[in-house]
Design a protein around this motif. Structure first.
Motif, short mmCIF file in Angstrom:
data_model
loop_
_atom_site.label_atom_id
_atom_site.label_comp_id
_atom_site.label_asym_id
_atom_site.label_seq_id
_atom_site.Cartn_x
_atom_site.Cartn_y
_atom_site.Cartn_z
N GLN A 23 0.82 -1.21 0.00
CA GLN A 23 0.00 0.00 0.00
C GLN A 23 0.86 1.25 0.00
OE1 GLN A 23 -3.05 0.20 -0.55
NE2 GLN A 23 -3.73 2.20 0.14
N ASP B 21 2.09 3.40 -3.39
CA ASP B 21 1.31 4.43 -4.09
C ASP B 21 0.64 5.41 -3.14
OD1 ASP B 21 1.81 3.26 -6.67
OD2 ASP B 21 0.35 1.70 -6.16
N LYS C 245 2.00 7.44 3.67
CA LYS C 245 3.18 6.58 3.61
C LYS C 245 3.94 6.60 4.92
CE LYS C 245 7.13 5.42 0.70
NZ LYS C 245 7.80 5.67 -0.59
#
Length: 199
Positions: free
Chosen positions: A108, A111, A117
């Protein structure tokens, strides 16, 4: 025939109904609505059983989402499972949860937005503290998982050339200790890597 109502526990324990779900859905996308959460029934349980069942449910759905490549859904249920895993000591091995949760978050994060992130990587770091500790205590049971995680991390990093060595180490360690199901996963993820690089 699609399975309309099965419990998370059934899926996690690899029951007949769980396998029927997988076989009936193998050519389609992941459909979490096909799983009956039975949340209302959990509310009538005593506190201990409620925590265990909520953990098992979210772990099970995360496993299915990961199998279908729905990493956002896997992370979502991983977040929920993290709320309850502390109350399940001794009931269910948690290594698999942290391993699958880490794989989902790695994929995950590839992107994700910078803010998302950062959150994903923070949880991966926390997961790895536990996984690395288990690897020190019982390397024969865990080291292939560590190499597979490192391979997946390298794959999305600025040094993807490091991934093949870790895939090979993961494959060899899983084969040596007869973790057949993990060996299959190692081959699958390695093949996916090589296919993505045009090898």
């Amino acid at each position: 025939e699609k399975i309309k109502h099965i419990s998370g526990v059934d899926v996690l324990m690899g029951s007949y109904e769980g396998w029927r779900y997988l076989h009936s859905s193998k050519n389609s996308s992941f459909q979490p609505n096909l799983i009956n959460t039975e949340i209302e029934r959990f509310e009538t349980m005593d506190a201990g059983r409620k925590v265990i069942n909520l953990y098992l449910y979210h772990q099970a759905v995360q496993d299915l989402a990961l199998l279908f490549g729905d990493y956002a859904e896997a992370v979502l249920h991983g977040d929920e499972a993290h709320k309850y895993v502390g109350g399940c000591g001794g009931f269910n091995p948690t290594l698999r949860f942290y391993f699958h949760d880490t794989l989902a978050r790695i994929r995950q994060s590839a992107d994700a937005s910078p803010a998302d992130k950062e959150q994903l990587l923070d949880q991966i770091s926390l997961n790895m503290l536990l996984i690395d500790n288990w690897a020190k205590l019982a390397p024969m049971n865990v080291i292939h998982l560590v190499h597979l995680i490192h391979a997946e991390q390298a794959r999305i990093s600025d040094q993807p050339q490091l991934a093949p060595a870790h895939y090979e180490k993961a494959i060899e360690a899983a084969r040596q200790e007869d973790f057949i199901h993990d060996l299959a996963l190692c081959y699958e993820l390695a093949a996916d890597y090589y296919r993505s690089t045009g090898f």
